[in-house]
Write a protein that holds these residues in place. Sequence first.
Motif, short mmCIF file in Angstrom:
data_model
loop_
_atom_site.label_atom_id
_atom_site.label_comp_id
_atom_site.label_asym_id
_atom_site.label_seq_id
_atom_site.Cartn_x
_atom_site.Cartn_y
_atom_site.Cartn_z
N ILE A 169 41.85 40.49 49.80
CA ILE A 169 40.90 41.53 49.40
C ILE A 169 41.06 41.86 47.91
O ILE A 169 40.08 42.03 47.18
CB ILE A 169 41.09 42.79 50.28
CG1 ILE A 169 40.65 42.48 51.71
CG2 ILE A 169 40.28 43.96 49.73
CD1 ILE A 169 40.89 43.59 52.70
N LEU A 229 39.38 39.28 45.93
CA LEU A 229 37.93 39.43 46.03
C LEU A 229 37.45 40.56 45.12
O LEU A 229 36.40 40.46 44.47
CB LEU A 229 37.56 39.71 47.48
CG LEU A 229 36.15 39.42 47.93
CD1 LEU A 229 35.79 37.98 47.65
CD2 LEU A 229 35.99 39.71 49.42
N ASP A 230 38.23 41.64 45.08
CA ASP A 230 37.91 42.78 44.21
C ASP A 230 37.77 42.32 42.77
O ASP A 230 36.86 42.72 42.07
CB ASP A 230 39.04 43.83 44.29
CG ASP A 230 38.84 44.76 45.47
OD1 ASP A 230 37.76 44.70 46.09
OD2 ASP A 230 39.76 45.53 45.77
N LEU A 240 45.40 39.68 54.90
CA LEU A 240 44.08 40.03 54.34
C LEU A 240 44.22 40.81 53.03
O LEU A 240 43.40 40.67 52.13
CB LEU A 240 43.29 40.87 55.33
CG LEU A 240 42.23 40.19 56.18
CD1 LEU A 240 41.46 41.22 56.96
CD2 LEU A 240 41.26 39.38 55.31
N GLU A 241 45.24 41.66 52.98
CA GLU A 241 45.39 42.58 51.86
C GLU A 241 45.31 41.85 50.51
O GLU A 241 44.55 42.24 49.63
CB GLU A 241 46.74 43.30 51.99
CG GLU A 241 46.80 44.60 51.22
CD GLU A 241 47.26 45.75 52.13
OE1 GLU A 241 48.14 45.51 52.98
OE2 GLU A 241 46.71 46.87 52.00
#
Lengths: 289, 289
Positions: B259, B262-263, B255-256
């Motif tokens: 994310i 996405l940021d 996920l890291e």
Amino acid sequence: METLTVTVDKEFGSAMGALFHQIITDMKVGAPLWEDFLSKASKLHTALKSTLSVIAAYLDAFQKIADSATNAKGATKDIGTVLTRICLRHKAVEARLKTFTSALMECLVLPLHDKLEEWKKMVVNLDKEHSKEYKKVRADIKKRTAEAQRWQKKAKKIRSGMAGGNAGMMGQNPNGNASGGANDRQLNAANQELLRAADAAQIDLNSRLALLQETEKQALKSALVEERSRYCLFVACLKPVMSEEMSMMAELSHLEEIITQLDKHTADPFSLPSSTEQMISELKGTTDH
Amino acid sequence: METLTVTVDKEFGSAMGALFHQIITDMKVGAPLWEDFLSKASKLHTALKSTLSVIAAYLDAFQKIADSATNAKGATKDIGTVLTRICLRHKAVEARLKTFTSALMECLVLPLHDKLEEWKKMVVNLDKEHSKEYKKVRADIKKRTAEAQRWQKKAKKIRSGMAGGNAGMMGQNPNGNASGGANDRQLNAANQELLRAADAAQIDLNSRLALLQETEKQALKSALVEERSRYCLFVACLKPVMSEEMSMMAELSHLEEIITQLDKHTADPFSLPSSTEQMISELKGTTDH
């Protein structure tokens, strides 16, 4: 120049305007999806809350097993110590799951729920504003198109009158000076004024059409930004929730080392640790002399 | 030599025997702890199962949001793609949670539950076997102790008879040859036989006592191994469950990176991606000539 008027009316509707309406429709259609998502997230929050209390009871029972191994007079202290470490690590995971569960409600469900009504109103407004503005400018353009067409008719008549004297010039720009002195003298001052007015009407119409395009572009951009900003807000709300997931993972990652230790301790369940063998020898020793 | 008999009787009870009984008691006291743990683990299994169906519904709703972003005609495809990745990752976590939940029941609760009755019987058996054996050997030792004491009394009389002739020898080992030829002659053949029998009885008693110690040591070891092997079995049952936890963690670790992506995409919710700006220009271009 008439062609442009027609093109704008059709292509406008099928390109930027159509996209604007598509986005408005997407946003309207999206509303029940958000509601469904928030309802499911709420249910997840409830399920996790009740699971949390079950986890707490489970870990308490686990800790009692660990304690019984640690406190037993026999040969299980080493296993008890590692079981306690596993239990503590899971209690840390439990604490993270608790903040994750809170974050799901506080950071995701509630803030988005507050937005849903606002979003609905916003779409209706965007649509209404756009319609109003579009209709106004379209009506204005229609009026000016009619006007420009009247001028064009008159200009056509003048030009066909001119064409009797100079058939070769027909269809050429009436402003053109290339037609020479004899033709110039055929157009009296009134006719020249009329042709100039016809051109001015067309130029004015064209600039209105350009303005309409710009207005449509701005409306489209507003709709695009509105739609995108919703998903951005969703992501912003999701981030603290996912960040808790990451922390939960970090707590679990410490388990690996503990499991290795446990493997070592329990490799042979039927042999006693050397410390226990030592203790037995000492016990036996007390009565051996 | 009488002192040893007394010491064994007392210290035996307070050292190895006492520890044996302590371990038996620990195992008996432990039974309700295991039952409680299995009941809590069962409840956790049930809670997780119902949470799993809620998670599935949540992820479906999440996927619909992601799809609406991906399929929208506007400027949200990039966000939709990342949201889909997040959703898929969580579906992998959900799958792991499902196997974790199964493992909790199949690998931990059921196998341990099957053992509980066996464990109870085992403790009772260990205790009974030990008591039976201990009583038998103790009775035998008691008999032989009485016998040895009778021989000792007789031996004492002989020695005190000898003491009339040689006071300096009292209390000395009657087997000792240091007393010289004159005293040897005082003991007739029958008395010598009696003293030898008294010694044999004491030696026999001592070897029985050593045997009792060895028997007690074996019983203690059996109890220690039995207790320890229970925790080892618990660990063995726990391992596949924790292994699923580790896999769940591994899924989450991906996920890291998502994310971070996405940021980047959602850093400025009010500016459109350059691809969208490009598309708008092209749309405008179709009506711009």
